[in-house]
Design an enzyme around this catalytic site. Structure first.
Site, PDB file in Angstrom:
ATOM      1  N   ASN A 127       6.670   9.507  -6.386  1.00 56.66           N
ATOM      2  CA  ASN A 127       5.864   8.531  -7.129  1.00 56.66           C
ATOM      3  C   ASN A 127       4.393   8.572  -6.733  1.00 56.66           C
ATOM      4  OD1 ASN A 127       7.749   7.458  -8.846  1.00 56.66           O
ATOM      5  ND2 ASN A 127       8.128   5.600  -7.654  1.00 56.66           N
ATOM      6  N   SER A 135       0.792  -1.137 -11.417  1.00 53.98           N
ATOM      7  CA  SER A 135       0.483  -2.506 -11.005  1.00 53.98           C
ATOM      8  C   SER A 135      -0.934  -2.630 -10.453  1.00 53.98           C
ATOM      9  CB  SER A 135       1.491  -2.986  -9.951  1.00 53.98           C
ATOM     10  OG  SER A 135       1.418  -2.210  -8.775  1.00 53.98           O
ATOM     11  N   ARG A 189      -9.059  -7.434   6.375  1.00 48.50           N
ATOM     12  CA  ARG A 189     -10.207  -6.520   6.334  1.00 48.50           C
ATOM     13  C   ARG A 189      -9.998  -5.396   5.330  1.00 48.50           C
ATOM     14  NH1 ARG A 189     -12.768  -4.684  11.841  1.00 48.50           N
ATOM     15  NH2 ARG A 189     -14.419  -4.309  10.317  1.00 48.50           N
ATOM     16  N   ASP A 197      -8.924  -2.441  -1.005  1.00 43.16           N
ATOM     17  CA  ASP A 197      -7.631  -2.625  -0.346  1.00 43.16           C
ATOM     18  C   ASP A 197      -6.884  -1.309  -0.227  1.00 43.16           C
ATOM     19  OD1 ASP A 197      -8.138  -5.284  -0.088  1.00 43.16           O
ATOM     20  OD2 ASP A 197      -6.686  -5.960  -1.579  1.00 43.16           O
ATOM     21  N   THR A 249       4.192   4.525 -13.606  1.00 43.32           N
ATOM     22  CA  THR A 249       4.794   3.245 -13.976  1.00 43.32           C
ATOM     23  C   THR A 249       5.214   2.438 -12.756  1.00 43.32           C
ATOM     24  OG1 THR A 249       6.888   4.437 -14.263  1.00 43.32           O
ATOM     25  CG2 THR A 249       5.599   4.000 -16.242  1.00 43.32           C
ATOM     26  N   ALA A 250       4.783   2.857 -11.579  1.00 50.10           N
ATOM     27  CA  ALA A 250       5.144   2.166 -10.342  1.00 50.10           C
ATOM     28  C   ALA A 250       3.904   1.485  -9.752  1.00 50.10           C
ATOM     29  CB  ALA A 250       5.783   3.159  -9.375  1.00 50.10           C
ATOM     30  N   TYR A 251       3.557   1.813  -8.515  1.00 49.77           N
ATOM     31  CA  TYR A 251       2.447   1.158  -7.821  1.00 49.77           C
ATOM     32  C   TYR A 251       1.123   1.369  -8.559  1.00 49.77           C
ATOM     33  CZ  TYR A 251       0.015  -0.525  -3.579  1.00 49.77           C
ATOM     34  OH  TYR A 251      -0.726  -1.221  -2.681  1.00 49.77           O
ATOM     35  N   ASP A 284      15.112   1.550  -8.259  1.00 46.39           N
ATOM     36  CA  ASP A 284      14.250   2.704  -8.022  1.00 46.39           C
ATOM     37  C   ASP A 284      14.166   3.060  -6.541  1.00 46.39           C
ATOM     38  OD1 ASP A 284      13.811   3.073 -10.671  1.00 46.39           O
ATOM     39  OD2 ASP A 284      11.740   2.346 -10.684  1.00 46.39           O
ATOM     40  N   GLY A 285      14.232   2.054  -5.667  1.00 48.16           N
ATOM     41  CA  GLY A 285      14.190   2.331  -4.235  1.00 48.16           C
ATOM     42  C   GLY A 285      15.359   3.177  -3.784  1.00 48.16           C
TER      43      GLY A 285
END
Length: 307
Positions: A150, A196, A161, A180, A191-193, A76-77
């Site tokens: 994406n 997850s 921090r 975060d 379906t990527a970041y 994908d990258g």
């Protein structure tokens, strides 16, 4: 009529170089002209010498306007890098997965010969995938503008921090918390970041935007599915001196000092992806994630007529 196919590969990997050489050779034998980028073609020629397939060079022999389709060999990258190259042109991208899940890829390495045949026969369809326009503001000053296929991810810049943020939709605050980060994604990026980080899987045919908090320290941190006409924003609050960083598709970065504001809206320039398979997204989801489906019996068959 001369037909040119752009072959894009991560030539830092031997398997990608082998696949690129095979693809270029098969395209050449079929009467099409393979085209590669200067640096990638040099890697292939250095590796294969006189055995390298006759190949033209992008930007020297031909421009994007002369390319029929781009074959992308990698994960994908590599496809996201290719999207940067062809975005704004009419060139569709056909991915051949050499990575792991490879959700953007249409076929697998073992199917390379069949994929080339379909390219030669023009046996593919093209779908347009939504992209997002991303702006970074510091007060009334636009300090950066970019895009993503994406996601645009606002993340903490320092590992130790959290950042304090406010999520906003259509000019109205939704929630404030320490976290975060926050992912703002397209259906393609679901379906990527965003996935997850706990976000929902969104079918690519659906037009929507996502906001998904990352490790938020708050009660209301549910992912949001938002109309594609909306404008999303994340502001980094100044009540601490914690800075953030913006990542777009994991490739382009912008530093975000306290007080920075990231706005995301639907972009009018899509990325075009070629498909050789007619399988529904649900089937691709099962195959890519190896989801268990044992015991499925399918829809009941209904006899015609009623009693």
């Amino acid at each position: 009529m001369t037909r040119r196919i752009l072959v894009l590969a991560h030539t830092g990997r031997r398997d990608a170089m082998t696949a690129a050489q095979e693809a270029c050779t098969q395209l050449h034998h079929a009467g099409l002209i393979p085209v590669m980028r200067v640096e990638e073609l040099k890697d292939i020629q250095d590796e294969y010498g006189v055995l390298a397939a006759p190949t033209e060079t992008l930007g020297v022999d031909v421009g994007l306007e002369g390319i029929e389709l781009g074959m992308v060999l990698g994960g994908d990258g590599t496809i996201l890098r290719a999207a940067e190259l062809v975005r704004g042109s009419e060139v569709p991208l056909l991915g051949v997965n050499l990575g792991h899940v490879g959700f953007l890829a249409e076929s697998e390495r073992a199917d390379l010969t069949e994929t080339v045949r379909r390219v030669v026969d023009r046996d593919y369809t093209v779908e347009e995938r939504m992209t997002i326009d991303v702006q970074v503001w510091q007060g009334d000053v636009l300090v950066s503008q970019t895009w993503a296929l994406n996601e645009a991810a606002v993340e903490k810049a320092s590992r130790e921090r959290m950042i304090e943020v406010v999520m906003e939709v259509d000019g109205r605050p939704v929630s404030s918390f320490g976290c975060d980060g926050v992912v703002m994604a397209t259906p393609t990026g679901s379906t990527a970041y965003a996935f997850s980080s706990g976000g929902p899987v969104v079918w690519p045919e659906l037009e929507a935007l996502l906001m998904v908090p990352i490790s938020a320290h708050a009660l209301f941190t549910k992912p949001l599915v938002i109309a594609p006409t909306s404008v999303l924003a994340v502001e980094i609050l100044t009540r601490t001196d914690a800075a953030g960083v913006l990542w777009c598709d994991g490739r382009r970065t912008v530093h975000l000092p306290p007080g920075a504001r990231v706005e995301v809206r639907r972009c009018g320039t899509p990325v075009r992806l070629a498909r050789t398979l007619l399988s529904p997204f649900s089937e691709r989801l099962v195959n890519k994630f190896s989801l268990p489906t044992q015991g499925w019996r399918g829809p009941a068959s209904h006899a015609g007529g009623t009693s």
